[in-house]
Write an enzyme that holds these catalytic residues in place. Sequence first.
Site, PDB file in Angstrom:
ATOM      1  N   LYS A 147       5.446  -2.895   7.845  1.00  0.00           N
ATOM      2  CA  LYS A 147       6.354  -2.406   7.269  1.00  0.00           C
ATOM      3  C   LYS A 147       7.639  -3.234   7.236  1.00  0.00           C
ATOM      4  O   LYS A 147       8.191  -3.624   8.118  1.00  0.00           O
ATOM      5  CB  LYS A 147       6.940  -0.971   7.884  1.00  0.00           C
ATOM      6  CG  LYS A 147       7.802  -0.337   7.326  1.00  0.00           C
ATOM      7  CD  LYS A 147       8.213   0.895   8.177  1.00  0.00           C
ATOM      8  CE  LYS A 147       7.365   2.004   8.072  1.00  0.00           C
ATOM      9  NZ  LYS A 147       7.811   3.203   8.645  1.00  0.00           N
ATOM     10  N   ILE A 166       0.889  -1.218   0.025  1.00  0.00           N
ATOM     11  CA  ILE A 166       0.016   0.092  -0.117  1.00  0.00           C
ATOM     12  C   ILE A 166       0.846   1.145   0.050  1.00  0.00           C
ATOM     13  O   ILE A 166       0.389   2.312  -0.347  1.00  0.00           O
ATOM     14  CB  ILE A 166      -1.078  -0.071   1.190  1.00  0.00           C
ATOM     15  CG1 ILE A 166      -0.318  -0.065   2.363  1.00  0.00           C
ATOM     16  CG2 ILE A 166      -2.037  -1.140   1.141  1.00  0.00           C
ATOM     17  CD1 ILE A 166      -1.060  -0.153   3.820  1.00  0.00           C
ATOM     18  N   ASP A 208      10.711  14.195  11.634  1.00  0.00           N
ATOM     19  CA  ASP A 208      10.020  14.061  10.080  1.00  0.00           C
ATOM     20  C   ASP A 208       8.702  14.168  10.156  1.00  0.00           C
ATOM     21  O   ASP A 208       7.993  13.694   9.503  1.00  0.00           O
ATOM     22  CB  ASP A 208      10.663  12.745   9.714  1.00  0.00           C
ATOM     23  CG  ASP A 208      10.455  12.888   8.152  1.00  0.00           C
ATOM     24  OD1 ASP A 208      10.629  13.734   7.403  1.00  0.00           O
ATOM     25  OD2 ASP A 208      10.344  11.788   7.438  1.00  0.00           O
ATOM     26  N   GLY A 222       8.432   3.654   1.286  1.00  0.00           N
ATOM     27  CA  GLY A 222       8.864   4.577   2.067  1.00  0.00           C
ATOM     28  C   GLY A 222      10.473   4.654   1.565  1.00  0.00           C
ATOM     29  O   GLY A 222      11.057   4.168   0.650  1.00  0.00           O
ATOM     30  N   GLY A 223      11.294   5.590   2.525  1.00  0.00           N
ATOM     31  CA  GLY A 223      12.639   5.710   1.965  1.00  0.00           C
ATOM     32  C   GLY A 223      13.566   4.381   2.410  1.00  0.00           C
ATOM     33  O   GLY A 223      14.492   4.270   1.853  1.00  0.00           O
ATOM     34  N   MET A 224      12.940   3.506   3.399  1.00  0.00           N
ATOM     35  CA  MET A 224      13.886   2.243   3.479  1.00  0.00           C
ATOM     36  C   MET A 224      13.070   1.186   3.664  1.00  0.00           C
ATOM     37  O   MET A 224      13.493   0.030   4.059  1.00  0.00           O
ATOM     38  CB  MET A 224      14.735   2.458   4.566  1.00  0.00           C
ATOM     39  CG  MET A 224      13.881   2.759   6.155  1.00  0.00           C
ATOM     40  SD  MET A 224      14.947   2.933   7.628  1.00  0.00           S
ATOM     41  CE  MET A 224      13.902   2.893   8.683  1.00  0.00           C
ATOM     42  N   ALA A 225      11.712   1.244   3.573  1.00  0.00           N
ATOM     43  CA  ALA A 225      10.749  -0.003   3.769  1.00  0.00           C
ATOM     44  C   ALA A 225       9.630   0.027   2.920  1.00  0.00           C
ATOM     45  O   ALA A 225       8.970   1.119   2.397  1.00  0.00           O
ATOM     46  CB  ALA A 225      10.191  -0.149   5.050  1.00  0.00           C
ATOM     47  N   VAL A 277       5.449  -0.937   2.741  1.00  0.00           N
ATOM     48  CA  VAL A 277       4.227  -0.995   3.638  1.00  0.00           C
ATOM     49  C   VAL A 277       3.190  -1.808   3.071  1.00  0.00           C
ATOM     50  O   VAL A 277       2.809  -1.460   1.936  1.00  0.00           O
ATOM     51  CB  VAL A 277       3.912   0.268   4.363  1.00  0.00           C
ATOM     52  CG1 VAL A 277       2.641   0.154   5.460  1.00  0.00           C
ATOM     53  CG2 VAL A 277       4.788   1.020   4.844  1.00  0.00           C
TER      54      VAL A 277
END
Length: 706
Positions: free
Chosen positions: A42, A19, A136, A22-25, A27
């Site tokens: 995640k 769905i 963030d 992200g920057g490192m994972a 989801v």
Amino acid sequence: MSDEGLTVFNGRYELLRRIARGGMADVYLARDASLDRQVAVKVLFPEFANDPSFVERFRREAKAAANLNHPNIVGIYDWGQEQGTYYIVMEYVVGRSMADVMRSTGRLSPDRAAEIASDVAEALSSAHNAGLVHRDVKLGNIIVSDDGQVKVADFGIATALARRTGDNLTHIGSVMGTATYFSPEQAQGKALDGRSDLYSLGVVLYEMIVGKPPFTADTSTAVAVKHVQERPLAPSLLGVSIVESLEAIILKLLAKNPANRYPKAEDLRADLQRYLAGAHRIPTRTGQSPPVRTSERPATGSQVPPAPVAGRPRTGPVATAPPPSGGPPTGPRAQVPAAPGPGPGPPPQYVPPAYYYEEVHRSDGWKRTVLMFFGLVVLVAALGFLGWIFYDSLGLGDNNGPTEPTTPDGAALIEVPDVSGLSYGEADALLRSAGLEPEPSYQVNTGVPENTVFAQSPPGGQRIEEGATVALTVSQGEIPRVPPVRGRNRVDATEILRSAGYEVIVIEGTSQAEAGIVVGQEPSSKTELALGEAVTITVSTGPGQIFVPDVRGQTLIQAIQTLADQGFRVAERREPSATVPEGEIIETDPLHGFPVAVGLEIYIIVSDGPPLVAIPDVQGLLFDTGKLTIERDGLVVGIVTFEPVEPGSSDVGRILAQTPPPNLEVSAGTEVDVVVGESSEAEGDQIGPEQPEGEGGETEGIDQAG
């Protein structure tokens, strides 16, 4: 039992579909088979799973956020390791991020934006009280569920305020987060606290109301520089219909100095609640409240609270009245009536509470007048009593007349002259002529002319010993600062600087700006500089080729500013270096001194420290050959031990084992220990730096270890 083909983590979490990314994972929407509920999982990218720093950062997200239990924070349920990577199980929120909402609907009404910011502030307050900074806060991390509830997600780069000294995984100097929402201190790699989150929330609130963030640029680096150096335009100057109180809240959040922002998230939420309850006035020095700039909400005194937002039931805005001292709200919350619906009868009269930024009418004026009169009588009586004591101490009522005050040893005291308002030269001469020693100190005082005494200790009229010191406070006047002239034409810039009292030096250089426009100044604007000094301005001669400046030895922010001042676009690249310490600048690409077109993208190459070396496989090689192989790769032969083998075996003189194992990446200079085969007839089982070389057969090639 999960459906065939589904990926299942920990035997219970069935991954249904991705769905988000992200920057490192990634989801995924998943089903928790044990509790039969939907969750979000995640999953760390596989390429990061072998990086200890990324794994620790990912693990810390779960551990930190799992301890937060608040209705406005996305909950964390579980975490673990599966299929060579790591995962976190989170609450699944049916809704959209504010980034998606803004893309589809555009900017929000000020009321709705304030409601969302208030809920985010409540979530941040809970996190900050637990010792966590989000780092963030952005539109993409604020989720609004379908029933209108606001939730803050992704504490992935949060750091404990009270962490152990050794736990420096997110250390000062590293810059994490999203550049559009950086606080100035975050862009500079400084230590952060909860006020940095409030700055980011101020950017979010600004963007929700204006429709765009306060600072934009072509690169993330350029945006970070703007957060440090430039001030945002007030929303009202951009044509946004906004009341003065809400605009004041936004600009307070976006203060460059953290000390000028709200000290705590709960203070921000209290002001937002007061705004939502209808408080729009800010008192002036004369006590008169300026008029509201817009009819966005009804004027105070004839207002009713805003209607509930669709999909979010509420009984009316909640406001908490602060104590008389202006401190944080205490006591139970006062429920403000909801806006009346259709029906007979007049709406209920709304009585606003005592707001932080709104004057409160008081009806006890006569009491205060009586108290003031009584206090004045007591003060006059006290002054009369003190005057009588002073008169009596002078002996003026005695027949023998006044006596000269003396010290215990009989020396006469000297009356201190009053030198306030005199120039320091005059005050110095007057005090020395009286037998006293002046001691000046200088302070900025914009209300007193430069070099004028405006305070002294002891004060004039007091008697002290001869030779005693009199401290004088001397005005420095207003410290002059260089006015900003970048972006102006040459004639105007020169006139502004000369009018301010500075000499002007003009140099020319090519840039993307049109000819005649000032593209740089040194010292930079707002720098303290004595009048009469020279200010150098760089005037554009139009586009062309210029030389890349040398930024080695500068900090990253300084290098970015230097290149940006020359009209270049700037990007960052990291490379290993055996000679340049980690974090320092190796070079630029193109190299410094190389002629290039203005506006070209220049890469700043930053050192990642010494490169890693893969340990070679020397097992089975004769010792001499293996030693040369190890040293050729920048490594060192460590301890050499011998292991007996059958006489005449091909393993005599060969390396049987090595530590560390082959292919492991280590720093240059690492020692590699080896085990060498030795005929069982030979004597000794270890060769060290002081022992002779092996003798006989194939061991003749082994030299001294070390």
